[in-house]
Every structure is written in C-alpha cells, then in structure tokens.
Design a protein around this motif. Structure first.
Motif, short mmCIF file in Angstrom:
data_model
loop_
_atom_site.label_atom_id
_atom_site.label_comp_id
_atom_site.label_asym_id
_atom_site.label_seq_id
_atom_site.Cartn_x
_atom_site.Cartn_y
_atom_site.Cartn_z
N ASN A 167 0.74 -1.34 -0.05
CA ASN A 167 -0.13 0.06 -0.11
C ASN A 167 0.96 1.36 -0.05
O ASN A 167 0.32 2.43 0.19
N GLN A 168 2.16 0.95 -0.15
CA GLN A 168 3.00 2.23 -0.09
C GLN A 168 3.03 3.09 1.11
O GLN A 168 2.77 4.19 0.99
N ARG A 169 2.92 2.55 2.33
CA ARG A 169 2.61 3.23 3.31
C ARG A 169 3.81 2.67 4.53
O ARG A 169 4.11 1.68 4.53
N ILE A 170 4.05 3.81 5.35
CA ILE A 170 4.69 3.30 6.59
C ILE A 170 4.22 4.11 7.82
O ILE A 170 3.67 5.22 7.76
N THR A 171 4.05 3.41 9.01
CA THR A 171 3.51 3.92 10.05
C THR A 171 4.65 3.96 11.29
O THR A 171 5.10 3.04 11.67
N VAL A 172 4.80 5.32 11.62
CA VAL A 172 5.97 5.28 12.64
C VAL A 172 5.56 6.03 13.97
O VAL A 172 4.43 6.84 13.80
N GLU A 173 6.25 5.91 14.84
CA GLU A 173 6.11 6.90 16.04
C GLU A 173 6.86 8.33 15.78
O GLU A 173 7.74 8.10 15.06
N PRO A 174 6.46 9.24 16.65
CA PRO A 174 7.17 10.64 16.13
C PRO A 174 8.62 10.94 16.30
O PRO A 174 9.09 11.66 15.67
N GLY A 175 8.92 10.02 17.23
CA GLY A 175 10.67 10.30 17.43
C GLY A 175 11.42 9.52 16.26
O GLY A 175 12.71 9.63 16.37
N VAL A 176 10.76 8.85 15.42
CA VAL A 176 11.71 8.24 14.34
C VAL A 176 12.26 9.37 13.46
O VAL A 176 11.62 10.18 13.17
N VAL A 177 13.61 9.04 13.20
CA VAL A 177 14.34 10.13 12.39
C VAL A 177 13.88 10.04 10.83
O VAL A 177 13.66 8.92 10.23
N ASN A 178 13.80 11.01 10.25
CA ASN A 178 13.33 11.36 8.98
C ASN A 178 14.09 10.21 8.02
O ASN A 178 13.44 9.50 7.47
N LEU A 179 15.45 10.03 8.00
CA LEU A 179 16.22 9.34 7.03
C LEU A 179 15.90 7.77 7.39
O LEU A 179 16.17 7.02 6.51
N GLU A 180 15.52 7.56 8.61
CA GLU A 180 15.37 6.28 9.08
C GLU A 180 14.07 5.70 8.00
O GLU A 180 14.24 4.47 7.87
N VAL A 181 13.17 6.48 7.83
CA VAL A 181 12.05 6.00 7.27
C VAL A 181 12.45 5.58 5.76
O VAL A 181 12.23 4.30 5.42
#
Lengths: 428, 483
Positions: free
Chosen positions: B104-118
């Motif tokens: 589905n071209q989605r990722i769900t993260v908690e807000p503390g995840v660093v941008n580049l980590e996504v």
C-alpha cells in the motif's frame, strides 16, 4: 417541497440596499436545491459585497447556501427546510494575476476551471486539475469539494495545489491565509481547512495555486482486459517499473484501462510503447491514442459514470483492497440486479461508482460496502443521490473520532450556523 | 506552578527514569536549534507510549499546566522552546516503526523516528520518503509534522503535508483522535492538513502514517558555476519557462560555497554562484530533459559543469549543499539562519538589497536559495564576542524579512514562526487574518496550554500595539482587496 411564504421582493430589496447594488433577486423555480426554492438569490460582483451579505445574514439569523457553477449542489444533503439566501460566486470570475515566471496564479472563486485554464494557457501553463464538468465547475466549488479527476495521479488534488486563499467568514470578516509563494509555513493553513469543507466554514473569495507547465505531448494507452484481476495487476506492474503516468484509470464492468503519459513527444511516445508491452504481457489488448482519438477516449471514460441514471458514490480504498473490493462489488451488484459502472484512479485507490436500480437494494449494497471499510482504511461517500436514498443511507458515512473537533471548528467559524447548515462533512 | 502532587503524578505516568527534574539535565532541553532563545522547563518527561503522552496531557489539562512537545530539537524557530512553568514532552523514546506496508506504499511510525530512518527502512524495496530537510539525518518525523518540513526536493514532491496520510493526535484536553488514515480522502474537514505545520500548538502527535514513493528509474544531478547570482537566477527562470519541473534546483552564493568547501570539500568551483539541478523520472525523460538543462546553463554562461555519474558523486554534491548551514561555523564564529520566501522572479532585487545591508551593517551575509520554490536562507555571520554584534545580526536578519514581505513573500518557508518570528506575524497578516487563525486554536486548545506563546502574537508577547499591518503587494496592485 417547501414553498416560501415570505415577501421575497422585500428581502431582495433589503439585500440590495445593504450592498448598494442590484445583486439580489427573488428565487425562482430554476434555483431549486433538492426541491427547495431559495427566498433570495444574490450574485455579488465584488468580494466586499459577499462580506456584506454574510454579515447581514449572520446578524439577522438567515441561512446562506453557496453556489458556484451549480455542478455539485446535489452532492450534499438536502437543505433542512428553507433556504433564505442562495449566494452565487459567479460574479467574481476573473483570473486576478498569473505570475507565469513563478508558476502561480490567483483566481477568483467564481471563475470556472475552463475560463481559468484558457487564461493560463497563454503562457503554456495550467491549473492541473481535471474534475468532472470542469467547463462549468468553478474554482470555489472545486476547492470546497476538493474535487479532482484522472490526472490526480500525476498532479494531486486542489488541496495539494493551493498555496493561499482569501475567505469571507460567516460574520462577514475577510481573512487571508498563506500567500503567493509556493513554500510558506507562516500561520495556520486556513486554505487547506477550507478545501473540502463544503462551504460550511466560510465563502472562498479567491485562491492562489501552484501551476504546472502544459506538457509538450500526450499519449494515452487504451487497454482492454479479459478480467479485473489482470487489470489491477497491470497497474501494479506499471508501478514496479517506475512508470510515471499522469493518469492511470481503470473501468469496470467492461474491464479497461487508460494510461496517460505527458512529457516531451519522444518521451511520451516511448513510455506509451513500454506500457503497451506490459499490457500485452497481462493479456491486454492495447492501442496508443493521440490527438483527437485521445480526447474522445477520455470523454467516453468520464461519461461512463457521469452520464446515465442513478447514484454517484466516491469510493476510496487502500491499494491492496482495490481488487477484492471491485470483485466484491461486481458480485454484489449482480446478485442484487443493480446496474453499475466504476471508473477511477487505479494507482490511488480512489474510484467513482454509478449505481442504478431499486433504492432499497442500493442502500443495502452501500451499507454492506461501508461495513467492509473501517474508518481510516476507506470510505464511500454519496455524491449524487435521490432524496429517497439519502433518507436510507447517510451521505458521508462514518467520520471517526475527529468529528467532535470538526464540530468545534465549525462552531468557532460559524457560531450562528449561517453557512450551508447541515451540509458540511459529517452534517456540520 | 507545579506542585509536588503534580510531579508525583507525572512520575507515576512516565516512571522515575522518564522524568527529568535535575536542573543540570534540564539544560539539555532549554533550547532547540535556535539557541538564541532559551528557557528551562519546569520538568521534562520522556514518554515511551502514546498512552503515557495522553496521560501527561490529561494531567496538564486538569491542572492547568502548559506543555510543549519536542522531537530532536533541531528546529530553527524556537518552536520547541520550553515553557518555564510547564512540562516539556520529549518524544525521543517513541522511535518504533510500527508498520511497513509496501503493497500500500505506506509506513506508520512513532513521532520520534528520524526522517532518514524512514527511507532506510524501505530502500531495499525500491521506495523512499520524499521530504528531505537538510537535517534529515537527525530530525524526527514528529518535528517534521509540526513544522511541515520541506527540503531540497519539495519543488516537485511537495512538503510534509503532501506525504502524511494519517495522524494519531492527543488533543490539548487529552482526548486521542485519528485524522486521515491509510486510504486517501477520509470524509470530514481536513484537520490533518491544519495540524501538519501547526508547530505543536494543536496537540501532540503520537503516530504518523506516511506515503512512500517509488524510487525513480533515473536520477541525474548537475552542478554549474556562474559569474553572478543574477546569471544563475536567469538560468533557473529559463528552466521553468521551458516547462521543466526539476526534482530540485538549489543556488549557493560565493560565501556559502566557500564555507561548504572549507567544511566538507565537495569540490565546488570558486564562483559567484553555483546551481545544483537534479532531474528524476524515467531514463529516457531524464536524458532528454537533461540536454535542455545543459543548454540553458550554457546560454547563461554557466561553466565548470559537473554531472554526477553515480550515487557517490551525487552524494558529494548534496553533501556540499546540505552542509552549508553548519559549514558557516568554519568561516564565522556565529551565524543566524534566516528563512524568508520570495516570488522567484524577485531574487535579483532581494539579493541587491541584502548586499546593501551587508555593506551598511558590516556583517557578512551568505545565501542559500531553494531556487525553484523561492525559499531564501540568508546566513548572517557575526561574532558573539564582539559586543552588540549579536543584536546587529538579529536586526539584519529581521530586516531581510521585510525585503521578503515587500515583494509578496513569506516570513518562513520551512523553519516555522515558533517563538522567533511570532511578533513579526502582524507584518504579514492583518488583525482579521490572525483573529481567524486564532479560531482554530480556540477550537483545539481553549485553555491555551499547548505550546503557548508560539505562532500567533499576543499583546503580552509583542507589546500592546501590534506591529503595523502593511498592505500586501497584491492589494497594492489592486488585485485583491481587504473589506
């Protein structure tokens, strides 16, 4: 049907006296909205006059419905009872400024998309939206409903393209948000809040958009498939091969797909032929269309749902649910002897469904469909439906736990419930 | 004020290791990336779950204690500046990637995840997360959501608001809501579109669903030198006029080129200006359009052209650009980063005024420019050790903002208003505009506890008389009226 019993001439005269111009007249039969004739129809020629009308209406406890091109009025729930004022934005219809070097333009709300793009085309640019009925739909109406069409795949929705807005609040106060530059995070984004709010928070006076250059060339690959499975698989193939179509549209029950590529000529051509090869690998029969043939194919595609009897439903699902939903829909419609047509954005999971047949069967199908779509993972919203169906099926479906805050925002912006009462999302 | 009972309750929610009371430790949190604004919070908490965040906010709401959420603290407008009598909610322990959903071209993260980590999480599948602020190796998604972060590629791909599909938000009264979702076009008002970019004033985000993009088939990056910023600016105009939307067009002037060279040696030519132009898309498209870009650069007397042939070369060019801010530290003891936006065509005029200011103030001002979208980052250099220079630099930076507003631009393109520019807001917006924005805040946070004193000016913050409203250029030109 409600017959207005007020002295309409007097009310129109009162509005005209406030504005200082003959902008108001008594409502007529042709002004009916879901059977209700508005008491007064006003078409102000200046933003100031719009603000005056709103200020007067909110002070005197009158309701105001807004109308642009009138292409979507049936999309929202019927007026509760009477409509005091029908406010037309068609008097505000100029492209105020086209900053072609910056790829932006500011347009008044009552200009139609066609009028707007005719002006922007002088510098080979366009407001990259292609919602249904763009010849009549106005910028304000398209924004209020966040409406878009097939080329959303490549360009996005009004929400994605808006960078600034001037609006008149229900109390007649005029406010501006955003600006004329494409990148801007100063202040709350009222323009996005207004976009898709169905006119329940304010009246859009003008809007500033990020534009797109007109592509040098366009090619559309038209494919027919033996079944929907292969059609959806084809859309996945295109994605995996990093194809960049500006539109990727499926249609059912006669399963077909239109894939559009827009770029310089050699690129559009090459991408189209690559898409043909991928289609043939999925047992599709594909042809590449250009010029007049291409235009005709796209018109026919839209007409599959827009022309004809029945209910229009906007359906949104996640990609992985696209195929199961379509298969379920086909089986369900057949078993209930309902006619249907679906077209839509295969790459985005946003579809338009036309459904025709017994009202009770339609209602059952729609309720069952909503049962398959938990809040957040999909939705089915009625866009055009007969009053009988609206009585059986809620127009919006479940809104989720954000509804309370939406109601609070409505209360803040329109404490007198003057603007399009009950017609906003979730019955705001 | 925080009572002992309040602190005991707070500790009960986040545990002893999640509560920071020690004055020394609290120093860590007294500013974000804008170190000129400092304020020590009454207490800091480091929740590990959304439920803990919700409980903290509920407690604050019940007791009338202000609270401020903070991510990695890289923000440049003081948006995460703590409230001296409040709780700082530090999100750095909420770093779980909750769901990677490639189909589905989605990722769900908690807000503390660093941008580049996504992007790291999905790169092997051929996907990436588009918004790429310069600080992407350290900044968090929660902060990106608060600030509606952009980056070098937002000309073509948009900002954070274009890539956030769903949010879980703890509202200022402690209620948890879900806005948007996995599917597009959730019915209802676009509260998600308002919360993104609201600088943490409408709630605390506890979960974010992001859209992933398929890696383009081909990416090509060019660097060209020019003998003047005007010539580089003309090249940008010609690219746009040719109907090409590059993935990025960046401009650096002599001062910032030299700083970048001193810091990371990207091999930039010693020139008055360099342009970095990146195209992406299908191989054929990139090749075809790239020839046009090269022709435009040649026409505008570009020289020293470097074309990145592989990821390593491309990475080197971008390293030079993204290091530009930090690199100023090599050429100046201190510097102030400004973040104005201008209609792109007005660049020569605005740069001329900045050069005039440079001469008058005696301060060096470098410029980094997201040329495609008009976002100008002047870097005002100063020496804190020289008395009065810090104030002079701040005045100069403020003056540059008026240049931006004079040409119809904005106070901020991506850094936000925060605490830094809140008193500038009346220069860009009328009282009615600001009062209308205040309606949003009143709906979400009637008690005014959630990141107070940011974004919208108040008489207490900015003096009883708000700054003068000056007519917007589109009004002056008779193209819009205020009624």
């Amino acid at each position: 049907m409600v017959t207005p019993a007020l002295p309409h001439e007097n009310l129109a005269a009162e509005v005209n006296a406030r504005i200082g111009a003959p902008a108001a007249r008594p409502g007529r039969d042709a002004d009916r909205i879901d059977g209700v004739i508005p008491v007064v129809v006003v078409e102000p020629l200046t933003p100031e006059a719009v603000a005056i009308v709103l200020g007067w209406a909110s002070e005197t406890g009158r309701t105001v419905l807004t109308r642009g091109g009138g292409t979507k009025l049936a999309r929202i729930p019927a007026p509760v009872s009477t409509v005091d004022v029908l406010l037309s934005t068609r008097g505000l219809n100029t492209v105020e400024v086209h900053r072609h070097g910056d790829l932006t333009a500011t347009v008044q709300a009552g200009a139609t998309l066609r009028e707007t793009n005719a002006v922007l085309a002088e510098h080979r640019q366009w407001l990259a939206l292609d919602p249904p009925r763009g010849d009549r739909a106005t910028i304000g109406g398209i924004l209020a409903t966040n409406d878009s069409g097939p080329r959303r795949q490549g360009h996005g929705t009004p929400r994605d393209l808006i960078i600034g807005m001037t609006l008149a609040r229900a109390d007649g106060v005029v406010a501006r948000s955003g600006g004329i530059v494409v990148k801007n995070v100063a202040g709350y984004d009222l323009a996005r809040l207004m976009t898709g709010s169905f006119g329940c928070l304010g009246v859009i006076l003008n809007a500033t958009f990020k534009l797109a250059p007109l592509a040098g060339a366009s090619r559309t690959v038209s494919v027919t498939f033996p079944d929907i499975d292969r059609c959806v698989a084809y859309a996945d193939d295109l994605r995996v091969h990093a194809a960049t179509p500006s539109a990727l549209e499926l249609a059912m029950p006669a399963v077909s797909m239109l894939v559009r590529f827009e770029s310089v000529e050699s690129v559009a051509e090459q991408q189209a032929y690559r898409a043909v090869a991928l289609a043939e690998a999925k047992d599709g029969t594909a042809v590449v269309l250009s010029a007049e043939n291409e235009t005709v194919a796209w018109q026919a595609h839209g007409a599959r749902v827009l022309e004809g009897e029945g209910t229009l439903v906007k359906l949104s699902v996640v990609s992985a649910q696209l195929l199961p939903t379509l298969i379920w829909l086909d089986a369900e419609a057949r078993s209930r002897r309902l006619e249907y047509e679906v077209i839509g954005r295969a790459g985005l999971g946003v579809l338009c469904l036309r459904l025709n047949g017994a009202t009770s069967d339609q209602a059952e199908l729609l309720n069952a469909l909503r049962g398959r779509l938990p809040v957040g993972s999909g939705s089915a919203v009625l866009q055009e439906a007969h009053a009988d169906l609206k009585a059986l099926v809620d127009v919006w479906g479940p809104i989720g736990d954000g509804l309370r805050m939406m109601q609070e925002v409505k209360r803040q912006f329109d404490p007198t419930a003057t603007l399009n009462p009950g017609r906003g999302p979730g019955g705001l | 004020m925080m009572t002992t009972e309040f602190l005991v309750e707070l500790e009960g929610i986040v545990g002893a290791d999640g509560l920071v009371r020690d004055e020394g430790e609290l120093i860590t949190y007294e500013s974000d990336g804008l170190v000129s604004h400092r304020s020590r919070p009454g207490a800091a908490v480091l929740p590990k779950t959304a439920e803990q965040v919700q409980a903290v906010v509920r407690l604050c709401h019940r007791t009338g204690i202000p609270f401020v959420a903070r991510g990695q603290g890289t923000g440049l407008s003081g948006g995460a500046l703590p409230h001296p009598d409040g709780v700082l909610i530090v999100m750095t322990r909420m770093t779980r990637v909750l769901d990677v959903d490639i189909p589905n071209q989605r990722i769900t993260v908690e807000p503390g995840v660093v941008n580049l980590e996504v992007t790291r999480r999905v790169a092997s599948d051929g996907y990436y997360y588009a918004p790429d602020p310069s600080s992407q190796v350290v900044c968090s998604i929660g902060g990106n959501v608060a600030e509606n972060s952009g980056g070098a590629h937002c000309l073509k791909y948009g900002f954070t608001v274009h890539h956030v599909l769903g949010l879980e938000v703890v509202l200022p009264d402690g209620e948890m809501v879900h806005l948007g979702g996995e599917a597009l076009d959730a019915p209802g008002l676009d509260l998600l579109g308002v919360v993104v970019g609201s600088e943490g004033t409408l709630g605390v985000v506890t979960k974010v669903t992001l859209r992933l993009l398929r890696r383009p088939e081909s990416v090509r990056t060019l660097l060209a030198a020019f003998d003047s910023t005007d010539a580089a600016g003309n090249a940008v105009s010609d690219v746009i006029a040719a109907g090409i939307i590059p993935a990025a067009i960046e401009m650096m002037d002599r001062t910032t080129i030299r700083a970048a060279e001193a810091a990371v040696q990207p091999g930039f030519p010693d020139a008055e200006a360099v342009l970095i132009v990146e195209l992406d898309g299908s191989q054929n498209e990139v090749e075809t359009l790239f020839e046009q870009i090269e022709a435009v650069c040649a026409k505008n007397h570009g020289w020293g052209v470097q074309v990145a042939r592989d990821d390593a070369q491309r990475g080197r060019i971008w390293m030079g650009r993204k290091a530009a801010f930090a690199a100023m530290g090599r050429v100046s003891p201190n510097y102030y980063v400004q973040d104005g936006v201008i209609p792109r065509g007005t660049l020569p005029e605005v740069l001329r005024r900045i050069r005039g200011l440079e001469q008058r103030s005696g301060l060096t001002i470098g410029n980094v420019f997201h040329a495609g979208d008009g976002n100008l980052h002047p870097l005002v250099c100063y020496d804190d050790a020289v008395e009065g220079q810090a104030e002079l630099a701040e005045q100069a930076a403020s003056e540059i903002l008026t240049y931006c507003l004079d040409v119809g631009g904005s106070l901020t393109g991506e850094h936000g208003i925060g605490a830094d520019k809140v008193c500038h807001m009346p220069k860009m917006f009328s009282e009615d505009d600001l009062a209308t924005m205040q309606l949003v805040r009143a709906a979400f946070d009637p008690l005014g506890l959630c990141n107070p004193d940011k974004l919208l000016p108040t008489p207490r913050l900015c003096g009883e008389v708000p700054g003068p409203y000056r007519a917007h250029p589109i009004e002056v030109a008779g193209l819009a009226q205020r009624v």
